[in-house]
Design a protein around this motif. Structure first.
Motif, PDB file in Angstrom:
ATOM      1  N   ARG A  28       0.820  -1.214   0.000  1.00  0.00           N
ATOM      2  CA  ARG A  28       0.000   0.000   0.000  1.00  0.00           C
ATOM      3  C   ARG A  28       0.856   1.267   0.000  1.00  0.00           C
ATOM      4  NH1 ARG A  28      -5.504  -0.341   1.599  1.00  0.00           N
ATOM      5  NH2 ARG A  28      -5.430   1.894   1.234  1.00  0.00           N
ATOM      6  N   ILE A  29       2.119   1.122   0.339  1.00  0.00           N
ATOM      7  CA  ILE A  29       3.005   2.283   0.390  1.00  0.00           C
ATOM      8  C   ILE A  29       3.641   2.444  -0.981  1.00  0.00           C
ATOM      9  CG2 ILE A  29       4.930   3.371   1.629  1.00  0.00           C
ATOM     10  CD1 ILE A  29       4.527   1.154   3.758  1.00  0.00           C
ATOM     11  N   GLY A  30       3.749   3.652  -1.430  1.00  0.00           N
ATOM     12  CA  GLY A  30       4.465   3.875  -2.676  1.00  0.00           C
ATOM     13  C   GLY A  30       3.618   3.640  -3.905  1.00  0.00           C
ATOM     14  N   ARG A  31       2.611   2.794  -3.811  1.00  0.00           N
ATOM     15  CA  ARG A  31       1.816   2.547  -5.006  1.00  0.00           C
ATOM     16  C   ARG A  31       0.577   3.437  -5.012  1.00  0.00           C
ATOM     17  NH1 ARG A  31       0.557  -2.990  -7.931  1.00  0.00           N
ATOM     18  NH2 ARG A  31       1.995  -3.803  -6.385  1.00  0.00           N
ATOM     19  N   GLN A  32       0.455   4.294  -6.032  1.00  0.00           N
ATOM     20  CA  GLN A  32      -0.680   5.210  -6.082  1.00  0.00           C
ATOM     21  C   GLN A  32      -1.652   4.802  -7.175  1.00  0.00           C
ATOM     22  OE1 GLN A  32      -1.071   7.704  -3.927  1.00  0.00           O
ATOM     23  NE2 GLN A  32       0.949   8.236  -3.148  1.00  0.00           N
ATOM     24  N   ARG A  33      -1.150   4.151  -8.206  1.00  0.00           N
ATOM     25  CA  ARG A  33      -2.039   3.748  -9.288  1.00  0.00           C
ATOM     26  C   ARG A  33      -2.785   2.473  -8.913  1.00  0.00           C
ATOM     27  NH1 ARG A  33       1.937   3.524 -13.857  1.00  0.00           N
ATOM     28  NH2 ARG A  33       3.188   5.048 -12.748  1.00  0.00           N
ATOM     29  N   GLN A  34      -3.865   2.209  -9.571  1.00  0.00           N
ATOM     30  CA  GLN A  34      -4.687   1.022  -9.301  1.00  0.00           C
ATOM     31  C   GLN A  34      -4.992   0.900  -7.819  1.00  0.00           C
ATOM     32  OE1 GLN A  34      -1.883  -1.676 -11.049  1.00  0.00           O
ATOM     33  NE2 GLN A  34      -3.200  -1.964 -12.841  1.00  0.00           N
ATOM     34  N   LEU A  35      -5.267   2.050  -7.219  1.00  0.00           N
ATOM     35  CA  LEU A  35      -5.472   2.087  -5.777  1.00  0.00           C
ATOM     36  C   LEU A  35      -6.679   1.246  -5.369  1.00  0.00           C
ATOM     37  CD1 LEU A  35      -4.345   3.286  -3.205  1.00  0.00           C
ATOM     38  CD2 LEU A  35      -5.847   5.249  -3.519  1.00  0.00           C
ATOM     39  N   ALA A  36      -7.750   1.349  -6.151  1.00  0.00           N
ATOM     40  CA  ALA A  36      -8.977   0.631  -5.781  1.00  0.00           C
ATOM     41  C   ALA A  36      -8.707  -0.871  -5.678  1.00  0.00           C
ATOM     42  CB  ALA A  36     -10.067   0.912  -6.810  1.00  0.00           C
ATOM     43  N   GLN A  37      -7.943  -1.352  -6.642  1.00  0.00           N
ATOM     44  CA  GLN A  37      -7.644  -2.784  -6.673  1.00  0.00           C
ATOM     45  C   GLN A  37      -6.809  -3.208  -5.459  1.00  0.00           C
ATOM     46  OE1 GLN A  37      -5.808  -3.757 -10.429  1.00  0.00           O
ATOM     47  NE2 GLN A  37      -5.170  -5.748  -9.626  1.00  0.00           N
ATOM     48  N   ILE A  38      -5.762  -2.439  -5.189  1.00  0.00           N
ATOM     49  CA  ILE A  38      -4.881  -2.816  -4.091  1.00  0.00           C
ATOM     50  C   ILE A  38      -5.572  -2.602  -2.738  1.00  0.00           C
ATOM     51  CG2 ILE A  38      -3.663  -0.592  -3.871  1.00  0.00           C
ATOM     52  CD1 ILE A  38      -1.843  -3.878  -3.932  1.00  0.00           C
ATOM     53  N   MET A  39      -6.534  -1.647  -2.710  1.00  0.00           N
ATOM     54  CA  MET A  39      -7.296  -1.441  -1.468  1.00  0.00           C
ATOM     55  C   MET A  39      -8.113  -2.677  -1.127  1.00  0.00           C
ATOM     56  SD  MET A  39      -8.744   2.454  -1.632  1.00  0.00           S
ATOM     57  CE  MET A  39     -10.052   2.181  -0.438  1.00  0.00           C
ATOM     58  N   ARG A  40      -8.647  -3.310  -2.175  1.00  0.00           N
ATOM     59  CA  ARG A  40      -9.432  -4.530  -1.940  1.00  0.00           C
ATOM     60  C   ARG A  40      -8.516  -5.666  -1.501  1.00  0.00           C
ATOM     61  NH1 ARG A  40     -12.342  -2.837  -6.336  1.00  0.00           N
ATOM     62  NH2 ARG A  40     -11.106  -4.086  -7.792  1.00  0.00           N
ATOM     63  N   ALA A  41      -7.346  -5.731  -2.106  1.00  0.00           N
ATOM     64  CA  ALA A  41      -6.435  -6.838  -1.800  1.00  0.00           C
ATOM     65  C   ALA A  41      -5.828  -6.699  -0.406  1.00  0.00           C
ATOM     66  CB  ALA A  41      -5.323  -6.892  -2.850  1.00  0.00           C
ATOM     67  N   VAL A  42      -5.510  -5.476  -0.022  1.00  0.00           N
ATOM     68  CA  VAL A  42      -4.886  -5.271   1.298  1.00  0.00           C
ATOM     69  C   VAL A  42      -5.693  -4.248   2.091  1.00  0.00           C
ATOM     70  CG1 VAL A  42      -2.755  -4.699   2.517  1.00  0.00           C
ATOM     71  CG2 VAL A  42      -2.621  -5.653   0.218  1.00  0.00           C
ATOM     72  N   PRO A  43      -6.749  -4.697   2.759  1.00  0.00           N
ATOM     73  CA  PRO A  43      -7.499  -3.750   3.583  1.00  0.00           C
ATOM     74  C   PRO A  43      -6.682  -3.317   4.804  1.00  0.00           C
ATOM     75  CG  PRO A  43      -8.407  -5.979   3.778  1.00  0.00           C
ATOM     76  CD  PRO A  43      -7.288  -6.061   2.804  1.00  0.00           C
ATOM     77  N   VAL A  44      -6.913  -2.077   5.237  1.00  0.00           N
ATOM     78  CA  VAL A  44      -6.170  -1.579   6.403  1.00  0.00           C
ATOM     79  C   VAL A  44      -7.135  -1.046   7.456  1.00  0.00           C
ATOM     80  CG1 VAL A  44      -4.135  -0.930   5.056  1.00  0.00           C
ATOM     81  CG2 VAL A  44      -5.926   0.745   5.456  1.00  0.00           C
ATOM     82  N   VAL A  45      -6.625  -0.922   8.664  1.00  0.00           N
ATOM     83  CA  VAL A  45      -7.365  -0.249   9.739  1.00  0.00           C
ATOM     84  C   VAL A  45      -6.437   0.773  10.391  1.00  0.00           C
ATOM     85  CG1 VAL A  45      -8.790  -2.266  10.233  1.00  0.00           C
ATOM     86  CG2 VAL A  45      -6.674  -1.901  11.526  1.00  0.00           C
ATOM     87  N   PHE A  46      -7.033   1.729  11.088  1.00  0.00           N
ATOM     88  CA  PHE A  46      -6.247   2.622  11.939  1.00  0.00           C
ATOM     89  C   PHE A  46      -6.527   2.208  13.369  1.00  0.00           C
ATOM     90  CE2 PHE A  46      -5.584   6.466  14.475  1.00  0.00           C
ATOM     91  CZ  PHE A  46      -4.347   6.893  14.006  1.00  0.00           C
ATOM     92  N   MET A  47      -5.516   1.613  13.985  1.00  0.00           N
ATOM     93  CA  MET A  47      -5.637   1.104  15.344  1.00  0.00           C
ATOM     94  C   MET A  47      -5.267   2.265  16.276  1.00  0.00           C
ATOM     95  SD  MET A  47      -6.415  -1.905  16.434  1.00  0.00           S
ATOM     96  CE  MET A  47      -5.856  -3.433  15.708  1.00  0.00           C
ATOM     97  N   ALA A  48      -6.276   2.918  16.854  1.00  0.00           N
ATOM     98  CA  ALA A  48      -6.005   4.137  17.638  1.00  0.00           C
ATOM     99  C   ALA A  48      -5.626   3.783  19.065  1.00  0.00           C
ATOM    100  CB  ALA A  48      -7.239   5.024  17.632  1.00  0.00           C
ATOM    101  N   TYR A  49      -4.558   4.411  19.580  1.00  0.00           N
ATOM    102  CA  TYR A  49      -4.253   4.163  20.988  1.00  0.00           C
ATOM    103  C   TYR A  49      -4.135   5.386  21.870  1.00  0.00           C
ATOM    104  CZ  TYR A  49       0.200   3.260  18.403  1.00  0.00           C
ATOM    105  OH  TYR A  49       1.234   3.244  17.526  1.00  0.00           O
ATOM    106  N   ASP A  50      -4.281   6.562  21.300  1.00  0.00           N
ATOM    107  CA  ASP A  50      -4.219   7.724  22.198  1.00  0.00           C
ATOM    108  C   ASP A  50      -4.918   8.887  21.524  1.00  0.00           C
ATOM    109  OD1 ASP A  50      -3.485   9.354  24.393  1.00  0.00           O
ATOM    110  OD2 ASP A  50      -1.536   8.350  24.532  1.00  0.00           O
ATOM    111  N   VAL A  51      -5.296   9.861  22.328  1.00  0.00           N
ATOM    112  CA  VAL A  51      -5.863  11.091  21.788  1.00  0.00           C
ATOM    113  C   VAL A  51      -5.137  12.264  22.445  1.00  0.00           C
ATOM    114  CG1 VAL A  51      -7.801  10.876  23.427  1.00  0.00           C
ATOM    115  CG2 VAL A  51      -7.962  12.488  21.529  1.00  0.00           C
ATOM    116  N   MET A  52      -4.578  13.143  21.616  1.00  0.00           N
ATOM    117  CA  MET A  52      -3.783  14.257  22.139  1.00  0.00           C
ATOM    118  C   MET A  52      -4.571  15.556  22.137  1.00  0.00           C
ATOM    119  SD  MET A  52      -1.909  12.086  20.152  1.00  0.00           S
ATOM    120  CE  MET A  52      -0.724  12.525  18.932  1.00  0.00           C
ATOM    121  N   GLU A  53      -5.577  15.607  21.291  1.00  0.00           N
ATOM    122  CA  GLU A  53      -6.372  16.832  21.208  1.00  0.00           C
ATOM    123  C   GLU A  53      -7.835  16.452  21.131  1.00  0.00           C
ATOM    124  OE1 GLU A  53      -4.818  19.900  18.577  1.00  0.00           O
ATOM    125  OE2 GLU A  53      -6.847  20.248  17.820  1.00  0.00           O
TER     126      GLU A  53
END
Ligand SMILES: [Zn+2]
Ligand SMILES: [Zn+2]
Lengths: 531, 369
Positions: free
Chosen positions: A297-322
């Motif tokens: 997912r890093i560095g690759r900007q083209r065919q984003l939709a395809q790679i998004m399906r292949a490698v789903p991501v999450v944002f695992m939140a552990y703190d809030v500063m503001e």
């Protein structure tokens, strides 16, 4: 550039952190703001786009020093750095009259940047004339700036500390303003020093970093004072939600919002005036996936939709500063975490990094052994009362990682490498003790610097015991710390073990061969680390 | 023509007919005169260029050396039969006329000139062309075949004048003294240490070396025990050196603050070093010319001070000898031999057992004890 070169030398010449900070602070105080702005730019790891290929500098230096190309190669083998080789070579030529000093900012604006608009012949004429007019240390720095390879052995946190000293300001204020985009001008630097606070809505906070836990966790005291989470193997990132927009910053201060559109979309549901700290993680089938998946997912900007399906991501939140547009970093972690849980759900693209509730250090220890199987790197231990600090401050946040696979082994065989390294003995075989004999356990080719390779080559030639074709058996004296990815039982190896991707981490000159590891230790590692 | 000679091979003649010197398992051998030059195994008669451990090995029956080298050799081999020969004076060994000529490397260091039937060979030993107050300056000797060292035979090795380097050392020492720190300067125990002391003596106007009551011992120069013996020999030979005492057996802590301490590299990482309060660590060697080498070893400072010839001195010297054949040994010998061959000289390389100054950073320091 004299002042900047003197600063570089001062930093380069001491191993003491305080001395480095003092030299930096003095520079920031005394240098003209335009110069200090550029110095800050370079010292915080930013670079000019490469203006001249290192190969061109080499070719020009070789011509004016009048030496053959192979000899330049030998020089590189000795010094390991072409910018330095070039700077040293010019020394042997008759010196030109020294030019009057040109300030750093003028160097950049009037000399270095305009090179981009000239042809190679003109570049050569200008650069070689500069070489002849500059003392060696400035010549070296010039080469580093031209090739975009400038690096200095000083951590960013020290630069921040020094700027804060010079400005008589809080390091956090400086660090926050160094984040993100800025242009190194005299005005910018003056305003940095003057604390004129024109807040940029995208501006993240400096990351608070954990220190590796070296002592047993019991030394941290009462288990109940600590919040424990799994240590995720992803990209540490800050999610900034302000002024109706979303920004996702990596720890390298890179804006990565566009690479992870699903996170940006999910973040629009977070109330305005919020900043979260967390981890971007490849995630599928209810569990984290290895970092190598995320790399797609890093560095690759083209065919984003395809790679998004292949490698789903999450944002695992552990703190809030503001929260509610208020900086709450000085509030205790426990209170911040309650706020986090109020904002972020337990599942979905934005989710809370769950607390690990094993009740005792012993129970945690047992659970930690499952780390590899769970696709995590161990635990994060955070003191419940801790503020969100700046940089790496020991005491409140620890990473309790699973034991790295390392062993101290003795060099027993060496043979020549391939290609460019064919004249040097660079393929090494290492052994560990089985009783009083050394059993070969790993071959390694990488991990040493050029200077170390040269030195080891000379040592091997003087300490060869026997030769079998190209292979030399050497005196069992030199100890190296080897790191590897995995170790497993094997019937195909004499040692009964197979190690995966071994590399040399350190030349342990301080260790006698008798203190290298034993086969027994390795066998224990193999049984513990079965994947 | 380029021929490579290795000490692992059987005795060779570098492919040269009627060679005055041949390569043997014990080192360079002159069969006409039946003697060896700097042999690394015991032999009947050894002609020695200088007293460094990689050139003067124990156990031979008889030694021949330049007169000023004798006391150093005697210190290393107290019971050996040593015949000193004044510089420039020829003696006859089996029809070969042998003489010693200053090499400018360390006290008593010499080139060995061999002549027979109008043919002249010179073995340089180690040498340098920069001025050194502790020894006679290098003398260029015309010859047909020149056997040269190549410890620093790369064009990146160019030495700045020693006066400037000593100035840097003094400045470093002064800054450390102001902070109450000891300045530990690692350097070769024989040659480099005494050269630094001699250069420091010329700087007593700096007011650092008095060690009077007012400065409470600050500004003293101290020596590691391994250097004291050689230093005594230098003084007894009439070489003027700055005052320096051995580090006392029980001295530690504050009494050592502000001192400049010369020590061999082998003392690094030993308990001996722990007695110094917050020391700043530096290394004086030609190796320090390369930044990466200094940084890898985590020296606070590196001072580029070498007792070997730099690149241009090597090329200049080779030209001055007028030699048509040059055999190269030590360090970057392959590079130098290849360059000379490209320029049309007849060349070859010789391998050695140890490699002087380059060996300083190796795990086994040939001279550190
Ligand atoms: Zn020597
Ligand atoms: Zn030598």
């Amino acid at each position: 550039m004299k002042r900047f070169a003197a600063l570089y030398d001062a930093i380069d010449r001491t191993m003491s952190t305080n001395a480095k900070v003092a030299a930096l602070a003095a520079y920031f105080r005394d240098a003209p703001p335009g110069d200090a702005a550029w110095a800050t730019f370079f010292l915080t790891g930013r670079r000019l786009k490469r203006l001249i290929a290192s190969a061109s500098l080499r070719a020009w230096a070789q011509e004016i020093a009048d030496i053959p190309e192979w000899l330049l190669g030998e020089c590189y083998a000795a010094a390991g750095d072409f910018a330095e080789v070039v700077a040293l070579l010019i020394d042997a030529l008759p010196a030109h009259a020294r030019e009057p000093d040109v300030p750093l900012a003028a160097w950049i604006h009037d000399r270095i940047l305009p090179l981009a608009a000239t042809d190679e012949a003109e570049q050569r004429a200008r650069v070689t004339a500069w070489w002849r007019g500059l003392p060696r240390n400035e010549r070296f720095l010039l080469n580093k700036l031209l090739t975009g390879e400038f690096r200095v052995g000083v951590a960013q946190t020290l630069v921040v500390r020094a700027l804060a000293q010079a400005a008589q300001a809080e390091p956090t204020a400086i660090a926050a303003r160094l984040m993100g985009d800025w242009t190194p001008t005299a005005d910018w630097f003056s305003s940095l020093m003057a604390q004129a606070h024109t807040a940029d809505p995208s501006r993240p906070y400096p990351f608070f970093l954990a220190s590796p836990l070296e002592d047993p966790p019991e030394t941290l005291g009462d288990r109940s004072e600590w919040l424990v989470e799994w240590k995720w193997d992803g990209i540490r990132a800050q999610l900034v939600r302000r002024a109706g927009e979303v920004w996702l910053w990596s720890r390298g201060e890179e804006l990565i919002t566009r690479r992870f559109p699903e996170i940006a979309a999910a973040a629009t549901h977070v109330p305005d005036g919020t900043v979260l700290d967390g981890e971007v993680l490849a995630f599928g089938g209810g569990r984290p996936r290895p970092f190598s998946a995320l790399q797609q997912r890093i560095g690759r900007q083209r065919q984003l939709a395809q790679i998004m399906r292949a490698v789903p991501v999450v944002f695992m939140a552990y703190d809030v500063m503001e929260r509610d547009a208020t900086d709450i970093r000085t509030r205790p972690l426990e209170e911040r975490r309650a706020g986090l849980i109020a904002i972020v759900a337990h599942d979905g693209v934005l989710r809370v990094s769950e607390e690990v509730t094993a009740p005792s250090w012993d129970a945690l220890s047992a659970l930690r052994d499952e780390s590899r199987a769970r696709g995590v790197e161990g635990f994060m231990l955070k003191r419940r009362s801790s503020p969100y600090g700046v940089g790496r401050r020991r005491g409140d946040w620890w990473k309790w990682k699973i034991a790295p696979l390392t062993v101290d082994a003795v060099l027993i065989y060496a043979q020549p490498g391939n290609g460019r390294r064919a004249s040097l003995l660079t393929d090494y075989t290492f052994g560990v003790w089985d009783g009083d004999t050394l059993v070969p356990v790993a071959k390694a080719y990488s991990g040493l610097s050029n200077a170390e390779i040269e030195e080891l080559d000379r040592w091997i030639r003087r300490h060869t015991r026997e030769r079998h074709g190209p292979v030399r058996a050497v005196d069992p004296v030199q100890v190296f710390e080897l790191g590897f990815e995995a170790i497993a039982p094997s019937t195909r190896h004499r040692s009964g073990l197979a190690v995966r991707f071994p590399r040399m981490l350190h030349w342990r000159r301080d260790k006698p061969a008798s203190e290298a590891d034993t086969l027994e230790t390795l066998k224990r590692m193999a049984s513990l680390n079965r994947e | 023509m380029q021929c490579t000679v290795s000490t692992n091979s059987t005795p060779g003649t570098f492919g040269i007919m009627s060679a005055l010197i041949t390569d043997s398992v014990s080192g360079l051998y002159c069969s006409a005169g039946d003697f060896f030059v700097d042999p690394w195994q015991p032999v009947a008669r050894a002609v020695i260029t200088h007293a460094h451990g990689d050139h003067a090995h124990a156990g031979s029956e008889a030694y021949l050396c330049a007169a000023p080298c004798e006391p150093l050799l005697r210190r290393r081999f107290p019971d050996a039969a040593i015949q000193p020969v004044p510089f420039g004076e020829g003696i006859d060994l089996g029809g070969v006329r042998v003489s010693f000529h200053p090499a400018g490397h360390i006290l008593g260091s010499a080139q060995v000139r061999l002549e027979r039937g109008g043919e002249v060979w010179v073995v340089s030993g180690d040498y340098k062309r920069a001025p050194d107050p502790t020894c006679a300056p290098f003398e260029a000797v015309r010859c047909d075949t020149f056997i040269t060292e190549a410890t620093f035979a790369l064009p990146i090795y160019t030495w700045d004048p020693a006066a400037g380097v000593i100035g840097e050392i003094l400045e470093w020492w002064r800054a450390n003294r102001a902070e109450g720190r000891a300045s530990i300067l690692f350097c070769y125990a024989l040659g480099k240490a005494q050269r630094i002391l001699a250069e420091l003596r010329g700087r007593t106007d700096e007011g650092l070396l008095r060690g009077d009551a007012a400065s409470a011992g600050q500004g003293r120069v101290l020596l590691h025990g391994a250097m004291a013996g050689f230093t005594d020999v230098y003084r007894a030979s009439g070489v003027a050196l700055a005052p320096a005492e051995r580090v006392g057996e029980h001295a530690r802590g504050r009494s050592l603050a502000g001192t400049l301490v010369l020590a061999p590299l082998s003392a690094r990482g030993t308990p001996w070093l722990r007695r110094f309060p917050n020391p700043s660590i530096a290394f004086a060697s030609g190796l320090m010319r390369v930044r990466g080498v200094r940084r890898q070893r985590a020296f606070d400072r590196g001072f580029v001070l070498s007792d070997h010839a730099d690149w241009s001195a090597l090329l200049g010297t080779i030209a001055e000898t007028g030699a048509s054949r040059v055999l190269v040994t030590h360090g970057w010998s392959d590079a130098l031999a290849r360059l000379l061959a490209d320029r049309g000289l007849e060349t070859g390389t010789l391998r050695t057992a140890f490699e002087g100054e380059l060996g300083e950073l190796a795990a086994v320091d040939p001279e550190g004890t």
